[in-house]
Scaffold this motif. Structure first.
Motif, PDB file in Angstrom:
ATOM      1  N   GLY A 121       0.789  -1.225   0.000  1.00  0.00           N
ATOM      2  CA  GLY A 121       0.000   0.000   0.000  1.00  0.00           C
ATOM      3  C   GLY A 121       0.814   1.263   0.000  1.00  0.00           C
ATOM      4  O   GLY A 121       0.242   2.359   0.049  1.00  0.00           O
ATOM      5  N   LYS A 122       2.136   1.187  -0.035  1.00  0.00           N
ATOM      6  CA  LYS A 122       2.987   2.391  -0.019  1.00  0.00           C
ATOM      7  C   LYS A 122       3.208   2.857  -1.464  1.00  0.00           C
ATOM      8  O   LYS A 122       4.311   2.927  -1.970  1.00  0.00           O
ATOM      9  CB  LYS A 122       4.330   2.082   0.652  1.00  0.00           C
ATOM     10  N   TRP A 123       2.143   3.165  -2.119  1.00  0.00           N
ATOM     11  CA  TRP A 123       2.242   3.548  -3.528  1.00  0.00           C
ATOM     12  C   TRP A 123       2.821   4.932  -3.723  1.00  0.00           C
ATOM     13  O   TRP A 123       3.258   5.289  -4.815  1.00  0.00           O
ATOM     14  CB  TRP A 123       0.860   3.452  -4.175  1.00  0.00           C
ATOM     15  N   MET A 124       2.910   5.745  -2.621  1.00  0.00           N
ATOM     16  CA  MET A 124       3.494   7.080  -2.742  1.00  0.00           C
ATOM     17  C   MET A 124       5.002   7.095  -2.449  1.00  0.00           C
ATOM     18  O   MET A 124       5.644   8.148  -2.496  1.00  0.00           O
ATOM     19  CB  MET A 124       2.799   8.042  -1.772  1.00  0.00           C
ATOM     20  N   LEU A 125       5.569   5.954  -2.142  1.00  0.00           N
ATOM     21  CA  LEU A 125       6.979   5.883  -1.778  1.00  0.00           C
ATOM     22  C   LEU A 125       7.862   6.257  -2.975  1.00  0.00           C
ATOM     23  O   LEU A 125       7.662   5.745  -4.083  1.00  0.00           O
ATOM     24  CB  LEU A 125       7.312   4.466  -1.305  1.00  0.00           C
ATOM     25  N   LYS A 126       8.840   7.170  -2.727  1.00  0.00           N
ATOM     26  CA  LYS A 126       9.759   7.617  -3.775  1.00  0.00           C
ATOM     27  C   LYS A 126      11.188   7.084  -3.596  1.00  0.00           C
ATOM     28  O   LYS A 126      11.874   6.890  -4.584  1.00  0.00           O
ATOM     29  CB  LYS A 126       9.806   9.149  -3.815  1.00  0.00           C
ATOM     30  N   ARG A 127      11.616   6.891  -2.354  1.00  0.00           N
ATOM     31  CA  ARG A 127      12.982   6.415  -2.102  1.00  0.00           C
ATOM     32  C   ARG A 127      12.934   5.272  -1.102  1.00  0.00           C
ATOM     33  O   ARG A 127      12.330   5.417  -0.027  1.00  0.00           O
ATOM     34  CB  ARG A 127      13.867   7.547  -1.567  1.00  0.00           C
ATOM     35  N   LEU A 128      13.544   4.166  -1.470  1.00  0.00           N
ATOM     36  CA  LEU A 128      13.550   2.974  -0.631  1.00  0.00           C
ATOM     37  C   LEU A 128      14.990   2.448  -0.569  1.00  0.00           C
ATOM     38  O   LEU A 128      15.604   2.175  -1.602  1.00  0.00           O
ATOM     39  CB  LEU A 128      12.624   1.891  -1.205  1.00  0.00           C
ATOM     40  N   ASP A 129      15.506   2.294   0.651  1.00  0.00           N
ATOM     41  CA  ASP A 129      16.870   1.809   0.861  1.00  0.00           C
ATOM     42  C   ASP A 129      16.822   0.649   1.848  1.00  0.00           C
ATOM     43  O   ASP A 129      16.516   0.836   3.033  1.00  0.00           O
ATOM     44  CB  ASP A 129      17.767   2.936   1.408  1.00  0.00           C
ATOM     45  N   LEU A 130      17.073  -0.561   1.340  1.00  0.00           N
ATOM     46  CA  LEU A 130      17.083  -1.764   2.166  1.00  0.00           C
ATOM     47  C   LEU A 130      18.449  -2.448   2.123  1.00  0.00           C
ATOM     48  O   LEU A 130      18.549  -3.677   2.261  1.00  0.00           O
ATOM     49  CB  LEU A 130      15.998  -2.738   1.676  1.00  0.00           C
ATOM     50  N   SER A 131      19.461  -1.697   1.929  1.00  0.00           N
ATOM     51  CA  SER A 131      20.804  -2.273   1.795  1.00  0.00           C
ATOM     52  C   SER A 131      21.195  -3.028   3.054  1.00  0.00           C
ATOM     53  O   SER A 131      20.836  -2.661   4.174  1.00  0.00           O
ATOM     54  CB  SER A 131      21.833  -1.161   1.520  1.00  0.00           C
ATOM     55  N   HIS A 132      21.968  -4.127   2.821  1.00  0.00           N
ATOM     56  CA  HIS A 132      22.518  -4.961   3.885  1.00  0.00           C
ATOM     57  C   HIS A 132      21.468  -5.782   4.593  1.00  0.00           C
ATOM     58  O   HIS A 132      21.761  -6.401   5.629  1.00  0.00           O
ATOM     59  CB  HIS A 132      23.285  -4.117   4.920  1.00  0.00           C
ATOM     60  N   LEU A 133      20.237  -5.816   4.111  1.00  0.00           N
ATOM     61  CA  LEU A 133      19.230  -6.710   4.679  1.00  0.00           C
ATOM     62  C   LEU A 133      19.285  -8.038   3.937  1.00  0.00           C
ATOM     63  O   LEU A 133      19.365  -8.078   2.704  1.00  0.00           O
ATOM     64  CB  LEU A 133      17.832  -6.109   4.554  1.00  0.00           C
ATOM     65  N   LEU A 134      19.218  -9.129   4.692  1.00  0.00           N
ATOM     66  CA  LEU A 134      19.248 -10.452   4.088  1.00  0.00           C
ATOM     67  C   LEU A 134      17.856 -10.801   3.579  1.00  0.00           C
ATOM     68  O   LEU A 134      16.924 -11.039   4.361  1.00  0.00           O
ATOM     69  CB  LEU A 134      19.714 -11.498   5.107  1.00  0.00           C
ATOM     70  N   LEU A 135      17.710 -10.806   2.229  1.00  0.00           N
ATOM     71  CA  LEU A 135      16.409 -11.059   1.621  1.00  0.00           C
ATOM     72  C   LEU A 135      16.375 -12.485   1.082  1.00  0.00           C
ATOM     73  O   LEU A 135      16.994 -12.787   0.058  1.00  0.00           O
ATOM     74  CB  LEU A 135      16.147 -10.055   0.484  1.00  0.00           C
ATOM     75  N   ASN A 136      15.666 -13.367   1.787  1.00  0.00           N
ATOM     76  CA  ASN A 136      15.498 -14.722   1.249  1.00  0.00           C
ATOM     77  C   ASN A 136      14.370 -14.719   0.229  1.00  0.00           C
ATOM     78  O   ASN A 136      13.806 -13.679  -0.112  1.00  0.00           O
ATOM     79  CB  ASN A 136      15.244 -15.713   2.375  1.00  0.00           C
ATOM     80  N   SER A 137      14.037 -15.870  -0.251  1.00  0.00           N
ATOM     81  CA  SER A 137      13.051 -15.946  -1.348  1.00  0.00           C
ATOM     82  C   SER A 137      11.694 -15.414  -0.921  1.00  0.00           C
ATOM     83  O   SER A 137      11.034 -14.679  -1.661  1.00  0.00           O
ATOM     84  CB  SER A 137      12.935 -17.388  -1.832  1.00  0.00           C
ATOM     85  N   SER A 138      11.276 -15.769   0.290  1.00  0.00           N
ATOM     86  CA  SER A 138       9.952 -15.308   0.727  1.00  0.00           C
ATOM     87  C   SER A 138       9.940 -13.813   0.952  1.00  0.00           C
ATOM     88  O   SER A 138       8.989 -13.105   0.567  1.00  0.00           O
ATOM     89  CB  SER A 138       9.556 -16.047   2.012  1.00  0.00           C
ATOM     90  N   ALA A 139      11.015 -13.286   1.563  1.00  0.00           N
ATOM     91  CA  ALA A 139      11.072 -11.839   1.785  1.00  0.00           C
ATOM     92  C   ALA A 139      11.155 -11.114   0.459  1.00  0.00           C
ATOM     93  O   ALA A 139      10.550 -10.045   0.274  1.00  0.00           O
ATOM     94  CB  ALA A 139      12.274 -11.503   2.659  1.00  0.00           C
ATOM     95  N   LEU A 140      11.919 -11.718  -0.479  1.00  0.00           N
ATOM     96  CA  LEU A 140      12.043 -11.065  -1.783  1.00  0.00           C
ATOM     97  C   LEU A 140      10.708 -11.074  -2.526  1.00  0.00           C
ATOM     98  O   LEU A 140      10.365 -10.125  -3.241  1.00  0.00           O
ATOM     99  CB  LEU A 140      13.113 -11.789  -2.595  1.00  0.00           C
ATOM    100  N   THR A 141       9.941 -12.129  -2.340  1.00  0.00           N
ATOM    101  CA  THR A 141       8.612 -12.187  -2.973  1.00  0.00           C
ATOM    102  C   THR A 141       7.715 -11.074  -2.441  1.00  0.00           C
ATOM    103  O   THR A 141       7.011 -10.394  -3.206  1.00  0.00           O
ATOM    104  CB  THR A 141       7.969 -13.554  -2.708  1.00  0.00           C
ATOM    105  N   LEU A 142       7.735 -10.884  -1.124  1.00  0.00           N
ATOM    106  CA  LEU A 142       6.943  -9.799  -0.540  1.00  0.00           C
ATOM    107  C   LEU A 142       7.419  -8.449  -1.036  1.00  0.00           C
ATOM    108  O   LEU A 142       6.626  -7.532  -1.274  1.00  0.00           O
ATOM    109  CB  LEU A 142       7.046  -9.867   0.985  1.00  0.00           C
ATOM    110  N   LEU A 143       8.774  -8.310  -1.171  1.00  0.00           N
ATOM    111  CA  LEU A 143       9.312  -7.029  -1.635  1.00  0.00           C
ATOM    112  C   LEU A 143       8.872  -6.751  -3.060  1.00  0.00           C
ATOM    113  O   LEU A 143       8.425  -5.635  -3.383  1.00  0.00           O
ATOM    114  CB  LEU A 143      10.841  -7.052  -1.544  1.00  0.00           C
ATOM    115  N   THR A 144       9.028  -7.740  -3.943  1.00  0.00           N
ATOM    116  CA  THR A 144       8.644  -7.514  -5.342  1.00  0.00           C
ATOM    117  C   THR A 144       7.159  -7.242  -5.485  1.00  0.00           C
ATOM    118  O   THR A 144       6.744  -6.448  -6.342  1.00  0.00           O
ATOM    119  CB  THR A 144       9.031  -8.728  -6.186  1.00  0.00           C
ATOM    120  N   HIS A 145       6.369  -7.863  -4.622  1.00  0.00           N
ATOM    121  CA  HIS A 145       4.925  -7.592  -4.665  1.00  0.00           C
ATOM    122  C   HIS A 145       4.658  -6.141  -4.289  1.00  0.00           C
ATOM    123  O   HIS A 145       3.826  -5.475  -4.917  1.00  0.00           O
ATOM    124  CB  HIS A 145       4.195  -8.534  -3.708  1.00  0.00           C
ATOM    125  N   GLY A 146       5.356  -5.661  -3.283  1.00  0.00           N
ATOM    126  CA  GLY A 146       5.165  -4.267  -2.904  1.00  0.00           C
ATOM    127  C   GLY A 146       5.694  -3.305  -3.943  1.00  0.00           C
ATOM    128  O   GLY A 146       5.114  -2.242  -4.187  1.00  0.00           O
TER     129      GLY A 146
END
Length: 1840
Positions: free
Chosen positions: A1520-1545
């Motif tokens: 629901g963060k459709w107004m987001l302009k800058r996103l920085d998640l560096s150094h976070l360990l993204l496994n497949s499930s987390a990456l799926t949630l991220l790509t969905h967002g």
């Protein structure tokens, strides 16, 4: 019947013996001489028949005792052909003690001397017991005559039939060839017994035997010491003198006595002179007292010879053995037998102290080549083997060098006589390679029948060793068995003599033929005897010093023993030793190995010069190449030999060892007496690089030998003959060899007096010899320095006859020669000769003729010839008697010399020095520039300097009357270039200064004139200021009145521009030079002068006519107010004045007001600077410059409150005051209050600096309260700590926003309310920073609650130490107390900072809504109240930022509070949580709160370490963060499930502009999903996917979506797994990204294909290109270079760690914005760097150059040094790595290391050289480089 027959009882046996001996009477006579040394065998037996004579001789032998008789019988059996039956009977009857009766034995011992010496009958009585009776003179003369005749007859009988060698002669021809005798000039230290001074062997002819004694009465020394090494023939010469005297040759001496110290040492009682002469030598027949009286009266005709002074024992008591040495001392000093002549022989070394200081020293130097040949000819006279022996010696240099020792020459001849008949030519000498083998062959040759009894030889060796160990050289019959005596006599190994120890006490003594023979036999015993073990043997292998020590109780006789032991260790000697050891070869091998092992240990030690020579002898004797190589390699590079004699054999041995050495060596023979033919031993030794013979006591003949030997030593680089007292001809002979020494660097002939003609001859050699670079002669110094070029050396080797070829002549012209002939007594005619000589020679670097007698005429001649002599640097004619009248002549003589740069003449200091510059024909560049400028402006022709020269006429006594003549002489010099004149230290006075001012215009354009120390008055000094209007060239006048320093200078800038050379192809250059002089200000510096009002008025009136601009710099001890006022009043009358400076001048406290008033009274004043009431500076506007701002600085002037109002009143009169500096005064709080009250009246528009005025917190608070009344204040900075700064910045207009920074103010609680009141009243104050002001959380909360305003924003930043320890709850609780609405909260524990932004008025929230939200909070009562307060104060919060916080420390209360707070933040747009600690439950709270922040535009969760579950929770919050302009998640360990949630967002974030996902372990699969999710992000500008292990598959999907991202400006895919295939796909896609500005693809294996793909069409707006470690080659690099060439937007490029060898960057077009280029580790070498450095000049904005770890050396550094000064914005250079060891540059070295590589020195000298802008850097900036090799540069080039 004969009683002997009765005693023997066998008449037939006796008769047989008589008949046998009658056949060989000569043999019997020889044995009689051996066993009865003092018996005459010929004088009275001539009338008897042979058998009667044999019987008489046998009787004499028989009565000597059983030992003598038995030894004689053994000799008969050994040496004669005796029938076997007779030999058995003789040995059984006479060869044992049974053949003698005790009666006859006793009778033989007690026979009177008359029976022992039947030829000479005399009474046997002591001269001391004779009564003293008076006799007439006639009787005395008769008795003396008889004694003298008896003495001569005795000598004739003793030497009539033979010439003794070292005692007993052998059966071969007796030969005597006199050795080389040379006198030495030295003095003896009578206390130390050592030779003092330079013991120099005299040159000239050899000393003959008859010349040893100067027989002129009372002339010369009466004591002569004959010095010679062992074996030189000292004893032989002593006996030779006795023989010559017996033959009547030494007719001056009436009496001659010979004594041997080896016999005198046996005397244990004190002796008188008469006892010495009569008891120990020969007694008179009658009245010894009368004879002695005659000898005393005629003592000058008495010669006493003492042999073996080195064997004399020191006195141990009044009656000890040294009493003989005492008697010798008294004879030498003339206290006994005054006037007698004394001669002593000795080995060289420390002589006894008993010798007088005036004793004459004569050296025995052995045989030279002719003497050896003469000896051989005599030895082999009338023998067929003579020619063979000469041929053998001629072909063997080693044996020839051994024969230089006379004793060894005799041994060699004996061996050759034995070997030649049985060996072919060349084989005989091969058996004699060493001294040891020479002695070994001698022993074999002396064996009568070729049979060598081993037992007897070893027994004799044991006797020899025992004698050496006990210091015994004389043996008696009781010491030696009769068979051993017979063996020694048979083999000529023993000699016998009569030993007298007193009246009636004499016996036969035995000694070895020579001490060296005794040592050889001892060595044989040690090596071959089974009684000697290995340990005992090695104790004798030692190295002895050459100096004879005389402090021991016994003699040291084993000089050659170690040498013989080393020689016997040779493999060649093994059969001989095995024979002696009766076949025990194992024992021999063990002993030989032990000796060699000891020598190896000695070879590795550090030894003195004498021991080095001994070691070389030992090693050479072994004939072991391995040992010789070890010894040679361990010799030091500098091998000194100091103050001990050296023979030809020594040097030959040393040369043999050096042939085994690989490295060169320096030999230093300092103070060593050398034999004349010694230098021959050095021939062909290529290892000798430096040969020094300083004070080596070498003769002219020796020098002649050395001159012949030097050309055969090709490696010689240095030769020294220092302190050898060489004659002129010898010196010339040496110098003539110079062309034959191709590698010679230095020839030192110092300490050898030469005449002027010889010196001029050497100067001719220096001129003609093409290798000479310098000839230096000064008093005793005489040195040639040479530096032969390769081609000249080759020519010399081809044509050594000194005939100059054309090539040599050209080489002579191309070289430069330095000639220094100082204090050589040269006169005028010598100067003429020298000039003629030098005119034909090469270019001269320097000519120094100081300290001679040239006088005026000679100096004039040399000055006139200076222009023809091609002198490049200096001509020195100092101390040559130049007078004042000759000075103008010298000046006229050099007026036409174009190359003269400086002439220094000081008659007081006797200095006359000419300095020269490069010749005009070689200055091609300056001539071209001159022609160019002449073509532009003809009117400037007279002002253009062709060269610059200085003429210094200092301390010459010049007066006013001399000036006209001097100026006429200087007229010619003034037209040759800009002239610097120095007349300091003369007596010109006021009259001279006035006259000179009149003459100066006629001298043309000078560059400077020095009139210091000429006794000028103040009026004359001030009058010099008129020269500004009369002399166009005068720009600077420096006057220091008290020290009488007066200097008039021209425009240096014009000269410097000429010297450095403006490029002639700029048209603007001429315009600049044409108007340059109008812009350069003239300056007058007047110091140490009393500046009273009349003087200042006079000065200003004089300067009124001076053209401008003008700088006036004054300095005095104190300037009164009246003088200052007078000076300031005159300022309006000096419109050309641009600067007025009062330096180091004391001013009164009123001076600040006088100077401040000047700002308004004189509109031209633009700046007043007064510091510490001692330095004042006024800057003026030019007449063309319009009125503008002005500023005033009054620092350190002790201004206090009472001065503020007056100062502000004066400053308020200024129209536009840009800056006022009142720092470092005494204002205090009260002064600040007064100043702030007056501040609105002062029209200041810039900076008000009040630092260091002792302000407190009151001042800071008052500043806050006063800000509303100062509308033009825009910023104020206050630091009350150690910095003590207080600065207020103004603007010309009123400011609506103000900033206040307060640091270290240490506010107390009572100050908080006052601070809040002031902040509330200052509506324009929008930002306040409180740094370390001692505000705790409670006081901060109070401050936030008290600050209130009607409207507007207010930012409060607090930096306190407690900020990093405070929890989130406590910090939020402080923020909740704010009276306004909090719109921003930022917490950074790294910076210890809390930032709160408030908005007034605060908007009140609906109480019902707040209560509703609080009802859902699961918090305690206290936290519920806090949330309520936060909901009220933070309702409009738009930014919430936390860095490095811990949300786990209070049981998740902080995270729960944030959750509830986030629920109420409907306007929150930015949330940052970085580098913080949050657990899973806390993340759930945060995710829940963030889920309700629907207006969020920026989310930064980078650098956190969340677990997988927490990461998933956060990813769900992105929905629901459709107004987001800058996103920085560096150094976070993204496994497949987390990456799926991220790509969905991400798929719904259509406004996303920046996405940073570096180090998230995305991989290829994740990249595929991510690419699909980004298709909708059409606004994306930045994409960071670095460090994610993305391969070609992931890049392929990413490449498909990149063209659909039209706004993409930055993409980072560094450190992934992209191959060339993926890189090519990526390159094709990136070409379509038209707005791409930053491309980072480093650390991928892209290869050249990717580079070629990128190069086809790079994005037009590309600013940054990073491709480090991308596997690029030269082709890819060149393609990128061509594509980037001329790019208008490129700012950074990195191609580090790629292989760019041969393909280095080269830009042909300009890159206007390129700031940084990184080429670290790119294999760039010295050749490719040239292209690269040329590209740097096309990058005007370049700031950083990184070239570390390339293959760069000095050549590259030189290239870089040429371009760096042209780069005005350069800040950093890295240039280190592998090339550093070859001279590379490492920006700066660690502290304490002052050594820099050559490349760094070259670059630094280029950048920091004269005229460089870089030299003005602050020191701190230049030292900030680190060990990483960073060279800092200023940000911009300073303006002029």
């Amino acid at each position: 019947m004969d009683p002997v027959d009765l005693q023997l009882g066998n008449k037939n046996l006796w008769s047989c013996l008589v008949r046998l001996l009658s056949k060989d009477p000569e043999w019997l006579n020889a044995k009689m001489k051996f066993f009865l040394p003092n018996t005459d065998v010929d004088s009275r037996n001539e009338t008897l028949d042979p058998e009667q004579r044999v019987i008489l001789q046998l009787n004499k032998l028989h009565v000597q005792g059983s030992a003598t008789w038995q030894s004689f019988i053994h000799c008969v059996c050994m040496q004669l052909e005796v029938p076997l039956e007779l030999e058995v009977l003789l040995l059984s009857t006479f060869g044992c003690d049974d053949g003698f009766t005790s009666q006859l034995g006793a009778e033989g011992k007690s026979l009177p001397e008359s029976q022992l010496h039947q030829g000479l009958k005399r009474p046997h009585q002591s001269c001391g017991s004779s009564p003293c009776r008076k006799r007439c003179r006639k009787q005395q003369l008769e008795l003396a005559k008889k004694y003298l005749q008896l003495l001569r007859t005795s000598a004739q009988q003793r030497y009539g039939s033979r010439i003794p060698g070292s005692g007993q002669p052998h059966t071969f021809h007796q030969v005597y060839v006199p050795p080389i005798l040379r006198r030495a000039t030295a003095s003896l230290d009578t206390q130390e017994g050592a030779i003092m001074g330079d013991l120099k062997v005299e040159d000239g002819t050899d000393v003959s035997i008859s010349d040893l004694f100067n027989t002129r009465v009372n002339k010369g020394p009466r004591v002569t010491v004959l010095l010679g090494k062992s074996g030189m023939g000292k004893t032989t010469l002593a006996h030779r003198l006795c023989q010559k005297w017996a033959e009547g040759h030494l007719d001056y001496f009436q009496a001659l006595f010979l004594f041997e110290f080896r016999q005198l040492n046996l005397i244990t009682r004190f002796l008188t002179p008469s006892q010495l002469l009569f008891d120990l030598y020969l007694s008179p027949e009658l009245d010894p007292d009368a004879v002695f009286q005659y000898l005393e009266k005629n003592a000058d005709q008495v010669l006493l010879i003492f042999d073996g002074l080195d064997e004399a024992l020191q006195p141990t008591g009044p009656d000890g053995p040294g009493s003989v040495l005492t008697l010798f001392s008294r004879l030498c000093h003339g206290t006994l037998l005054p006037g007698c002549r004394v001669m002593a022989t000795s080995r060289p070394g420390k002589l006894p102290a008993c010798l007088p200081a005036e004793a004459a020293m004569v050296y025995m130097l052995g045989f030279d080549g002719p003497r050896v040949e003469e000896y051989v000819n005599h030895f082999f006279s009338a023998q067929p083997s003579r020619e063979g022996a000469l041929a053998e010696l001629q072909t063997n240099g080693r044996l020839r060098s051994l024969c230089a020792v006379p004793a060894l020459c005799q041994v060699a001849c004996l061996c050759l006589h034995h070997l030649l008949p049985d060996h072919a030519p060349g084989q005989s000498v091969a058996l004699l390679p060493t001294m040891t083998q020479l002695y070994m062959q001698m022993v074999l040759a002396l064996s009568p029948r070729g049979h060598l009894p081993t037992t007897s030889l070893l027994d004799l060796g044991e006797l020899a060793l025992r004698g050496l160990e006990t210091g015994k050289v004389i043996f008696y019959a009781k010491d030696i068995a009769p068979p051993l005596i017979a063996f020694g006599a048979t083999h000529s190994l023993l000699t016998s003599f009569c030993v007298r120890t007193g009246p009636g006490h004499q016996q036969t003594g035995y000694a070895f033929t020579h001490v060296s023979l005794q040592e050889f036999l001892a060595a044989l015993y040690l090596m071959a005897s089974p009684k000697v073990d290995k340990d005992t043997l090695t104790q004798h292998v030692t190295l002895h010093s050459r100096w004879v020590q005389r402090t021991k109780a016994r003699l040291n006789l084993s000089d050659h023993l170690p040498t013989f032991l080393a020689g016997l260790a040779s493999c060649t000697c093994r059969p001989f030793l095995s024979h002696l050891a009766q076949g025990n070869e194992d024992c021999i091998d063990t002993k030989q190995a032990a000796v060699v092992q000891v020598l190896k240990k000695l070879a590795t030690r550090k030894l003195t010069g004498p021991k080095v020579v001994e070691l070389c002898h030992c090693v050479n004797e072994t004939q072991e190449p391995e040992l010789a190589s070890l010894t040679a390699q361990n010799l030091p590079y500098q091998l000194p030999f100091h103050n001990f004699p050296l023979t030809c054999t020594d040097l030959a041995t040393l040369t043999n060892i050096l042939e085994h050495r690989e490295a060169p060596i320096h030999l230093d023979f300092d103070g060593c007496p050398l034999e004349p033919h010694c230098p021959e031993a050095l021939v062909g030794c290529g290892q000798i690089e430096n040969l020094r013979l300083a004070g080596s006591k070498i003769t002219a003949r020796g020098i002649s030998h050395l001159v012949k030997a030097l050309p055969l030593c090709p490696q010689l680089e240095e030769v020294s003959f220092r302190d050898n007292q060489l004659s002129d001809q010898v010196v010339l002979n040496i110098v003539e060899v110079l062309p034959h020494l191709p590698r010679l660097r230095k020839l030192d002939l110092s300490g050898n007096s030469v005449c002027v003609s010889t010196l001029l001859c050497m100067a001719r050699v220096a001129v003609t010899c093409p290798t000479v670079r310098m000839l230096q002669a000064r008093k005793a110094d005489l040195i040639f320095l040479l530096s032969p070029p390769t081609e000249t050396t080759a020519e010399l080797q081809r044509a050594p006859d000194l005939q100059e070829s054309d090539g040599q002549r050209k080489g002579a012209q191309s070289r430069s020669l330095t000639l220094r002939l100082q204090k050589c007594q040269l006169q005028v005619h010598d100067a003429e000769t020298l000039i003629a000589l030098l005119q034909e020679g090469p270019h001269l670097e320097e000519v120094d003729l100081s300290g001679n007698q040239l006088e005026d005429e000679g100096c004039r001649l040399m000055a006139e010839a200076a222009s023809q002599l091609h002198i490049a640097r200096k001509l020195d004619l100092s101390d040559n008697g130049l007078s004042l009248a000759g000075v103008p002549c010298v000046l006229r003589a050099v007026s036409a010399c174009w190359t003269l740069a400086e002439l220094r003449i000081s008659l007081q200091h006797k200095t006359v020095v000419f300095m020269f510059a490069q010749e005009p024909q070689e200055q091609e560049g300056p001539q071209e520039r001159a022609a160019f400028l002449d073509s532009l402006t003809l009117q400037m022709h007279s002002e253009l300097p062709l060269s610059s020269r200085r003429i210094r006429l200092t301390h010459c006594g010049l007066q006013a009357k001399h000036l006209e003549q001097l100026c006429k002489a200087l007229g010619g010099s003034c037209h040759l270039g800009h002239l610097h004149l120095d007349f300091s230290g003369n007596a010109l006075g006021d009259e001279g200064a006035t006259r000179l001012a009149q003459l100066l215009p006629g001298l043309g354009a000078l560059q400077s004139l020095n009139l210091s120390e000429n006794g000028l008055s103040l009026d004359a000094v001030l009058g010099l200021a008129r020269c500004f209007s009369t002399l166009q060239w005068l720009f600077h006048l420096d006057i220091s009145f008290e020290s009488q320093h007066i200097l008039l200078r021209g425009d240096k800038t014009g000269r410097d521009i000429w010297a450095t050379g403006s490029s002639p192809d700029f048209p603007a250059g001429a315009e600049f030079l044409g108007f340059h002089r109008r812009c350069i200000p003239r300056s007058l510096r007047l110091s140490e002068c009393p500046l009273e009002p009349p003087s200042l008025t006079h000065l200003c009136a004089t300067l009124k006519e001076c053209p401008g601009p003008l700088e006036l710099q004054l300095s005095c001890e104190f300037l009164s107010d009246q003088s200052l006022k007078t000076l300031l009043d005159c300022l309006p009358r000096l419109p050309q004045l641009s600067l007025l400076q009062l330096s180091q001048t004391g001013l009164s406290p009123k001076s600040p007001f006088l100077l401040a008033n000047t700002l308004s009274l004189c509109p031209r004043v633009k700046k007043v600077d007064l510091r510490s009431l001692h330095h004042a500076t006024l800057h003026f506007r030019s007449n063309e410059e319009q009125e503008g701002v002005c500023c005033g600085r009054f620092t350190g002037c002790s201004l206090s409150q009472e001065h503020v109002e007056s100062l502000c009143r004066l400053l308020s009169k200024c129209k536009d005051l840009s800056q006022v500096d009142l720092s470092a005064n005494l204002l205090g709080d009260s002064g600040l209050r007064c100043l702030l009250e007056c501040l609105p009246q002062v029209p200041i528009s810039g900076l008000l600096d009040l630092s260091h005025n002792s302000f407190s917190q009151e001042s800071a608070l008052y500043l806050v309260e006063t800000l509303p009344s100062c509308p033009r204040v825009r910023e104020a900075t206050v630091n009350l700590g150690s910095e003590q700064s207080f600065r207020i910045h103004f603007s010309k207009e009123d400011q609506a926003r103000k900033t206040l920074r307060l640091s270290e103010c240490s506010f107390q609680p009572e100050h908080v309310s006052r601070l809040a009141t002031g902040l509330s009243q200052s509506q324009q104050l929008t930002e306040l920073t409180l740094t370390q002001c001692c505000l705790d959380q409670e006081q901060l909360a109070i401050l936030l609650s008290l600050v209130g305003r009607p409207a507007g924003l207010f930012i409060l930043r607090v930096q306190e130490r407690w900020a990093d320890r405070a929890g989130i709850l406590s910090l939020l609780e402080v923020c909740a107390q704010a009276s306004g609405s909090v719109t921003e909260i930022s917490v950074s524990k790294t910076q210890q900072q809390l930032c709160v932004q408030l908005e007034f008025p605060r908007r009140e929230e609906n109480p019902e809504a707040v209560a509703l939200r609080l009802a859902h909070c699961d918090l305690g009562t206290h936290h519920s109240l806090l949330v309520g307060q936060l909901m009220e104060t933070c309702a409009r919060l738009q930014q919430l930022s936390f860095s490095q916080v811990n949300l786990c420390e209070d049981n998740d209360a902080s995270s729960l509070l944030l959750q509830n707070l986030l629920l109420s933040l409907s306007e929150l747009k930015t949330f940052r949580l970085t580098s913080s600690c949050v657990n899973t439950e806390g993340l759930a709270h945060l995710a829940s709160g963030l889920g309700h922040c629907h207006h969020l535009e920026e989310l930064d969760l980078s650098n956190n370490q969340f677990d997988e579950e927490g990461t998933k929770v956060l990813m769900r919050a992105l929905e629901g963060k459709w107004m987001l302009k800058r996103l920085d998640l560096s150094h976070l360990l993204l496994n497949s499930s987390a990456l799926t949630l991220l790509t969905h967002g991400l798929s719904h974030m259509t406004r996303l502009q920046s996405l940073r996902l570096n180090r998230n372990s995305i991989g290829d699969v994740g990249c595929c999903h991510l690419s699909e999710a980004l298709r909708a992000a059409t606004s994306l500008e930045e994409l960071d996917l670095s460090h994610n292990q993305i391969g070609d598959a992931g890049v392929q999907h990413l490449a498909t979506i990149l063209p659909g991202l039209p706004e993409l400006r930055k993409i980072d895919l560094s450190v992934n797994s992209i191959s060339p295939a993926g890189g090519m796909q990526l390159a094709e896609s990136l070409v379509l990204c038209r707005h791409l500005q930053e491309l980072m693809l480093g650390c991928n294996a892209l290869g050249d294909p990717t580079a070629l793909g990128l190069a086809r069409e790079l994005p037009q707006h590309l600013r940054v290109l990073h491709l480090p470690f991308s596997h690029l080659g030269p082709g890819g690099a060149l393609s990128l270079t061509q594509a980037l060439d001329g790019s208008p937007h490129l700012e950074e490029i990195s191609l580090a760690e790629n292989n760019l060898a041969g393909g280095v960057l080269r830009f042909c077009k300009e890159l206007p914005l390129l700031r940084q280029i990184d080429l670290v580790s790119c294999k760039i070498d010295n050749q490719t760097i040239k292209l690269l450095t040329s590209s740097f000049t096309r990058c005007p904005a370049l700031e950083v150059i990184l070239l570390s770890w390339n293959l760069l050396g000095d050549e590259a550094a030189a290239e870089l040094a040429q371009v760096l000064p042209q780069m005005g914005r350069l800040k950093r250079v890295e240039y280190e790595g592998p090339g550093e060891e070859r001279g590379g540059l490492k920006g700066d070295l660690p502290p304490g290391n002052t050594k820099r590589p050559p490349a760094w020195r070259r670059i630094r000298s280029q950048l920091l050289g004269p005229g460089s802008w870089l030299k003005d850097w602050p020191r701190g900036l230049a030292s900030k480089s680190s060990a990483s090799g960073i060279t800092p540069f200023p940000a911009t080039q300073p303006s002029a």
